[in-house]
Every structure is written in C-alpha cells, then in structure tokens.
Design a protein around this motif. Structure first.
Motif, PDB file in Angstrom:
ATOM      1  N   GLY A 195       0.947  -1.122   0.100  1.00  0.00           N
ATOM      2  CA  GLY A 195       0.236   0.020   0.353  1.00  0.00           C
ATOM      3  C   GLY A 195       1.065   1.525   0.196  1.00  0.00           C
ATOM      4  N   ALA A 196       0.019   2.267  -0.713  1.00  0.00           N
ATOM      5  CA  ALA A 196       1.056   3.457  -0.566  1.00  0.00           C
ATOM      6  C   ALA A 196       0.405   4.437  -0.674  1.00  0.00           C
ATOM      7  CB  ALA A 196       1.810   3.670  -1.917  1.00  0.00           C
TER       8      ALA A 196
ATOM      9  N   ASN B 157       2.638  -1.615  -4.767  1.00  0.00           N
ATOM     10  CA  ASN B 157       1.194  -1.097  -4.636  1.00  0.00           C
ATOM     11  C   ASN B 157       0.500  -1.147  -5.308  1.00  0.00           C
ATOM     12  OD1 ASN B 157      -0.743   0.893  -3.489  1.00  0.00           O
ATOM     13  ND2 ASN B 157      -0.601   2.689  -4.498  1.00  0.00           N
TER      14      ASN B 157
ATOM     15  N   THR C  12      -1.526   0.806  -7.632  1.00  0.00           N
ATOM     16  CA  THR C  12      -0.523   1.898  -8.546  1.00  0.00           C
ATOM     17  C   THR C  12       0.725   1.765  -8.989  1.00  0.00           C
ATOM     18  OG1 THR C  12      -2.781   3.107  -8.021  1.00  0.00           O
ATOM     19  CG2 THR C  12      -1.038   4.390  -9.290  1.00  0.00           C
TER      20      THR C  12
ATOM     21  N   LYS D 230       2.855   5.017  -7.251  1.00  0.00           N
ATOM     22  CA  LYS D 230       2.357   5.450  -5.783  1.00  0.00           C
ATOM     23  C   LYS D 230       3.176   5.344  -5.381  1.00  0.00           C
ATOM     24  CE  LYS D 230      -1.504   6.037  -4.238  1.00  0.00           C
ATOM     25  NZ  LYS D 230      -3.051   6.021  -3.893  1.00  0.00           N
TER      26      LYS D 230
ATOM     27  N   THR E  52      -2.853  -1.934   2.930  1.00  0.00           N
ATOM     28  CA  THR E  52      -3.743  -1.436   2.001  1.00  0.00           C
ATOM     29  C   THR E  52      -4.971  -1.519   2.508  1.00  0.00           C
ATOM     30  OG1 THR E  52      -4.478  -3.364   0.896  1.00  0.00           O
ATOM     31  CG2 THR E  52      -2.393  -2.784   0.047  1.00  0.00           C
TER      32      THR E  52
END
Ligand code: ATR
Length: 273
Positions: free
Chosen positions: A129-130, A153, A155, A158, A191
């Motif tokens: 997660g970012a 991540n 995306t 990111k 996330t």
C-alpha cells in the motif's frame, strides 16, 4: 478539573478509542474525559475551532478521512508527522496554535517489536500500500535499520514516488506487486484491500521461513490478508488491534506526560470481541 479530549472522524461510531483512553485514565489516575465526535466532511478548520473554543477540548485524535487535512491545518508539527504527511494527534496549545503529531508508526513498531518480539533490524520488510496509512509508518520502520524496505502498490508509481521521498532514510524501493522480488521476513498490509475482503496479488513464494505477516486492520474474525498469511504458512500473524492501543498510548503520553500500560488494555479489547 477534568480535561477533555476526543477522537474525530467520519464515521466514528465504531471507534474503540474512548474505551482505550478511559482505561488509560483509570489506570494512571489522570482526570480526563474522552469522547468520539463525528465532524462534517467539509469545514474541518471550523470544526476544530469549535472543539477548542466551545467544547474546550485540550486535544484530539484524528482518524479517517481527516489525517491529511489536519496535517495541512496544524501550525507546528513533530518531525515524524512532517514526514508522514498526516496527523493523528493534535494538542490545542494555550496560545491558540495547534501542534500536530503522528503516533501511528511508533504504535506499529512497538506492537511488532515489544508486544510480539518481531525483529526488524537487518530484516527484509515488504510494505503493501502507498496511501496515508502506509506513509505514516515508513520513517519509524526505517529507524530500525531493516536490510531493505520494499513498498508495493496497485498503482506502482505511487509506491516508487513514496520510496523516493524517504530514500535518504534507508534502503527503500517501491513498485507494483509484479515488481516484488525475493522473500521477505516481515510483510505489513497497509492497503484498504481487507475492507473489501480482498488480498493484494502477492507472489506465492514471498514469505521467508519464519516470516511474520501484520495486517494494520483488525476485525473480530481473521481479515482476508491474515487468512492468506495462514494459508501461506506464515510463522506469525498479527492484526492491528495492538497498533491501535499503542498509538493511543503514545497520544496519551503526549497529552498527559504519563505512559500507560498497554498489554492489559489489548487483552481487555480481545476479550470483548
Ligand atoms: P489509507 O489512508 O487507509 O492508506 P488511501 O490513502 O485511500 O487510504 O490508500 C488506500 C491504499 O490501499 C492504496 O495503497 C490503494 O492502492 P492504490 O494506490 O492503487 O489505489 C490500496 N488499495 C485499496 N484497495 C485495494 C485492493 N482491493 N487491492 C490492493 N490495494 C488496494
């Protein structure tokens, strides 16, 4: 005189923070009152002013979705809050200024290293997660000098962007889930996938022998990520309940100068769930 504090968020009715702080107050003898207050999604600056001037609060904890907005509003910030880009603890100073801090990262690290004896120094850490939750814990994790920290991540950009922001602090890289390379000793899920009952798409052989998997979320039953970790033979699985109590303890310390005992509070919350 009773000093008043609150946690603000939207929605906020499920928050365990009032229970946690009531327990800290009972334990330490500090004369405080702590409530949960839902504030409207717009006009946050105005809400903060009312909490200070009308309700006469001494400080607030901040949760979803306001941490980044409060960061932008606070006049002074701790170095860790500055880096996190998010504030979860505010002190209303007597001179009318707001001081912002972020205790999430220290809460995570204390839960991992003190409550669960998970070694971070020299270890390979994978952070999933970012978003804000991930960014808030990066600097405290790097203080333990892991061998490397990879941020993965959905995306990819990111994650690589965040890794660049923290590059001075340690051996940190970022990319998409398909860029995850090799095995990791500690895998931390930051996330929001568990909220949807989903697990980020991780390679099968990502866990080193003896690996620990940590979900920053918690629920009464195993989250999707904890289920994944158990199915992939993680040596240790931990949910985010301890982090919640530890970040609260650090906030209590900032406000009151007294450090409460946390393990009994974590056990109490487990028993209630
Ligand atoms: P928070 O403050 O909780 O971090 P956020 O800033 O909205 O919330 O970030 C949510 C994070 O969860 C992001 O890293 C998001 O990935 P993207 O940046 O690609 O959007 C990630 N996320 C949310 N749902 C996900 C899912 N189903 N699978 C994988 N990652 C997910």
């Amino acid at each position: 005189m009773t000093d008043k504090y609150a946690v603000i968020g939207n929605p906020i009715h499920h928050s365990k923070s009032p229970l946690i702080h009531a327990e800290f107050a009972r334990q330490t003898g500090e004369n405080i009152e702590y409530t949960a207050i839902e504030v409207p999604l717009d006009g946050l600056q105005n809400s903060l002013q009312q909490l200070r001037d009308v309700l006469k609060l001494k400080g607030v904890n901040v949760t979803v979705p306001f941490k980044e907005q409060v960061w932008a509003i606070t006049n002074q910030k701790s170095a860790r809050a500055e880096l996190a880009g998010a504030v979860n603890t505010v002190v209303f100073n007597d001179d009318g200024t707001l001081f912002g801090d972020n205790t999430d990262g220290v809460g995570l690290c204390r839960d991992l290293t003190v409550n669960h004896q998970v070694e971070l120094a020299g270890k390979r850490i994978l952070l999933l997660g970012a978003g804000g939750a991930s960014r808030g814990v990066i600097a405290p994790l790097l203080e333990y000098q892991p061998a490397n920290l990879f941020i993965a991540n959905r995306t990819a950009e990111k994650a690589s962007h965040i890794a660049e922001l923290f590059a001075e602090l340690g051996n940190i890289h970022g990319g998409g889930f398909d860029h995850i390379d090799g095995e990791f000793d500690v895998v931390i899920n930051a996330t929001a996938a568990s909220l949807q009952g989903e697990v980020p798409p991780l390679p099968d052989a990502v866990l080193a022998s003896g690996a620990c998997c940590y979900d920053m979320m918690y629920s009464d039953t195993d989250t999707a990520f904890i289920q994944w970790a158990k199915a992939h033979k993680a040596a240790k699985t931990i949910d985010g309940l301890g982090m919640l109590v530890e970040q609260a303890a650090e906030a209590f310390f900032i406000w009151r100068g007294v450090y409460p005992q946390t393990t009994s509070v974590i056990s109490m919350l487990r028993d209630k769930s």
